[in-house]
Design an enzyme around this catalytic site. Structure first.
Site, PDB file in Angstrom:
ATOM      1  N   ASP A   1      -2.171  -4.810  -0.190  1.00 45.06           N
ATOM      2  CA  ASP A   1      -1.844  -6.119   0.372  1.00 45.06           C
ATOM      3  C   ASP A   1      -2.702  -6.469   1.584  1.00 45.06           C
ATOM      4  O   ASP A   1      -3.071  -7.632   1.772  1.00 45.06           O
ATOM      5  CB  ASP A   1      -0.348  -6.208   0.711  1.00 45.06           C
ATOM      6  CG  ASP A   1       0.151  -5.052   1.564  1.00 45.06           C
ATOM      7  OD1 ASP A   1      -0.638  -4.162   1.944  1.00 45.06           O
ATOM      8  OD2 ASP A   1       1.366  -5.035   1.840  1.00 45.06           O
TER       9      ASP A   1
ATOM     10  N   GLN B   1       0.811  -1.214   0.000  1.00 47.59           N
ATOM     11  CA  GLN B   1       0.000   0.000   0.000  1.00 47.59           C
ATOM     12  C   GLN B   1       0.853   1.277   0.000  1.00 47.59           C
ATOM     13  O   GLN B   1       2.035   1.256   0.346  1.00 47.59           O
ATOM     14  CB  GLN B   1      -0.901   0.026   1.239  1.00 47.59           C
ATOM     15  CG  GLN B   1      -2.091  -0.908   1.168  1.00 47.59           C
ATOM     16  CD  GLN B   1      -3.063  -0.620   2.286  1.00 47.59           C
ATOM     17  OE1 GLN B   1      -3.120  -1.346   3.258  1.00 47.59           O
ATOM     18  NE2 GLN B   1      -3.829   0.457   2.155  1.00 47.59           N
ATOM     19  N   HIS B   2       0.199   2.386  -0.373  1.00 51.05           N
ATOM     20  CA  HIS B   2       0.669   3.763  -0.151  1.00 51.05           C
ATOM     21  C   HIS B   2       1.795   4.235  -1.063  1.00 51.05           C
ATOM     22  O   HIS B   2       2.108   5.420  -1.075  1.00 51.05           O
ATOM     23  CB  HIS B   2       1.122   3.989   1.295  1.00 51.05           C
ATOM     24  CG  HIS B   2       0.225   3.437   2.338  1.00 51.05           C
ATOM     25  ND1 HIS B   2      -1.143   3.602   2.316  1.00 51.05           N
ATOM     26  CD2 HIS B   2       0.498   2.710   3.469  1.00 51.05           C
ATOM     27  CE1 HIS B   2      -1.667   3.010   3.387  1.00 51.05           C
ATOM     28  NE2 HIS B   2      -0.712   2.459   4.078  1.00 51.05           N
TER      29      HIS B   2
END
Length: 510
Positions: free
Chosen positions: A245, A84-85
């Site tokens: 994820d 992520q991110h």
């Protein structure tokens, strides 16, 4: 027989599984490593997106070779899970402008403060988006690019997350689904739409760089003809929306209905649970994410888990068996030795300038076994900090399904049960995020074929199973002991935060 490929592109490697939906078994697996860019300043964590695509191509080729041409013809869909991110910036030709800044990058603390101030403060940020603006999220990374690399910012035309970039590699389409998008801090998670106020706090041009948002049961597209040919798959293979994820790990552990709690002990640590309504933490410590299955996914994240235990293991030259034996030989609580495990700063609690602290060193505790036990306990207590916060918001665990590297250790599973105070159990198929990708792909294909009553929970039955042989129940005496240790760790963290900042500035020569 329909087959589905699930992909999980993490920080350290990319994994693939092939799910046979008829037999409800995984019939092939593959893994390819990739690493961080070395030599960056403290707090900077980056990777080349081209490393992800090379690893993706590698694992798909490998699993297709394992199942053979006849079965490859039966592959109907691919679902991608990604860390992520991460911020993947593309130019007008859809080429990567610079390496991706990752979830574990803590160099954007100043940008977080700027965005938060423009939104009216932390409470206003939570009110407008559902989340605090934290260094791990994507929004401050975009402002960092504007402030630190203005020439690159001027070239910026498209913003993707890691799993979106892999979807783009497979389909040629630019899109983003609600689950992973909710981890950008650019989105109002209650209303599932981009936040014009956050965008304005960065730069109004960002709005034109963001892809359209889609529901998690929609397809990102079908395989590009050249990709299908290279992989030996049909051009009709559907690529589902995919997700972050944690969102895909939730699907892969059956965490798609209320009442299930999942904990992932990997490079980072996460604990999350499905909710049919948004769960907003007024303190902002629990992330208010959307799920990649149509609901919401309140989640806590710590940045330091197996990275810490692996560094301690390597320091003393132990293999995993030797480390487990050493830890088992030390009493719970490590005779008073406590590790505050903020080797890479920390996200929950929000201590981006944090560093590791060993507290309670004595001649008795100055041993490899005590260090190892303190490391394992320290990272688990860190996760329990967030688990208790989840409970205060009404998300209470009666059992925790554990995944990741830590879940493979019987010693660690028992330690988890004693610290969390509830039973823990591992999964039969531990690649939860990759399995979640395969299941989401199966769901997407079923809905696209008109089977409108298909539920993700029904597809997961028989595929997602716990391994009851791994179940550990809490020891009451140890639970009480760890509650006392939790108070010490929490107090140590709170009291050192100003000193962490001073120490970081000293280390940087300021």
């Amino acid at each position: 027989m329909s087959l589905f490929i699930g992909i999980d592109s993490g920080t350290q490697s990319t994994k693939a599984v092939v799910l046979d939906l008829e037999s409800r078994t995984v019939i092939a697996e593959a893994r390819a490593p990739h690493g961080l860019i070395e030599g960056l300043p403290v707090g900077h964590m980056e990777q080349h997106p081209s490393d992800w695509t090379r690893a993706l191509d590698s694992v798909i080729h490998e699993v297709v070779a394992k199942i053979g041409p006849a079965k490859a013809e039966r592959v109907r869909g691919i679902g991608v899970s990604g860390q992520q991110h991460g911020f993947v910036p593309l130019d007008e030709d859809r080429k990567v402008i610079r390496p991706a800044k990752l979830w574990c990058d803590t160099s954007t603390a100043a940008e977080c403060e700027i965005i938060t101030r423009k939104l009216g403060g932390p409470k206003a940020a939570i009110r407008k988006t559902g989340n605090l603006i934290l260094p791990g999220f994507t929004a401050p990374k975009i402002l960092w690019l504007k402030r630190k690399e203005p020439a690159n910012f001027r070239r910026l035309r498209h913003i993707l997350l890691p799993h979106d970039y892999l979807n783009f590699h497979l389909t040629g389409n630019l899109c983003m689904e609600y689950g992973d998008a909710s981890g950008t801090a650019l989105m109002d998670v209650r209303r599932r739409r981009w936040s014009s106020e956050v965008i304005a706090a960065i730069d109004k041009r960002v709005a034109s760089c963001l892809p359209s948002l889609s529901a998690s049961d929609q397809a990102a597209g079908t395989l590009l003809p050249e990709q299908a040919h290279a992989y030996g798959l049909s051009r009709d293979v559907v690529v589902s929306a995919g997700g972050g994820d944690n969102m895909m790990g939730a699907i892969g552990t059956g965490n798609v209905t209320p009442g299930v709690v999942t904990a992932s002990f990997g490079t980072s640590g996460t604990i999350y649970a499905y909710s049919q309504q948004p769960v907003i933490d007024p303190l902002g410590e629990i992330a208010a994410f959307c799920s990649s299955s149509g609901g919401w996914l309140p989640l806590l994240c710590t940045m330091n888990v197996t990275t810490v235990t692996e560094q301690v293991r390597a320091l003393f030259g132990q293999d995993h068996a030797a480390m487990a034996k050493a830890i088992a030989g030390v009493a719970p609580g490590a005779d008073g030795l406590l590790l505050l495990p903020y080797l890479a700063g920390e996200r929950t609690p929000n201590v981006p300038a944090g560093s590791g602290v060993l507290f309670g060193l004595t001649p008795k505790t100055f041993t490899p076994a005590h260090f190892a036990r303190a490391a394992m306990e320290g990272v688990t207590l860190g996760m329990n900090y967030g688990l208790r916060r989840l409970a205060s918001l009404g998300v209470k665990a009666k059992e925790i399904r554990v995944t990741g590297g830590g879940a493979k250790s019987p010693v660690w599973r028992q330690l988890m049960a004693d610290i969390f105070g509830v039973p823990v159990v591992a999964m039969v198929e531990d690649e939860g995020a990759a399995l979640g990708g395969a299941l989401q792909a199966a769901w997407c294909v079923a809905l696209s074929e008109g089977r409108k009553n298909t539920r993700l929970a029904d597809l997961a039955k028989g595929v997602v199973t716990v391994d009851n042989a791994t179940r550990c129940t809490p020891d009451k005496a140890n639970v009480a002991r760890y509650r006392r240790l939790q108070v010490i760790q929490d107090s140590l963290s709170e009291n050192l935060r100003d000193l962490f900042v001073a120490q970081r500035e000293f280390a940087l020569g300021k």
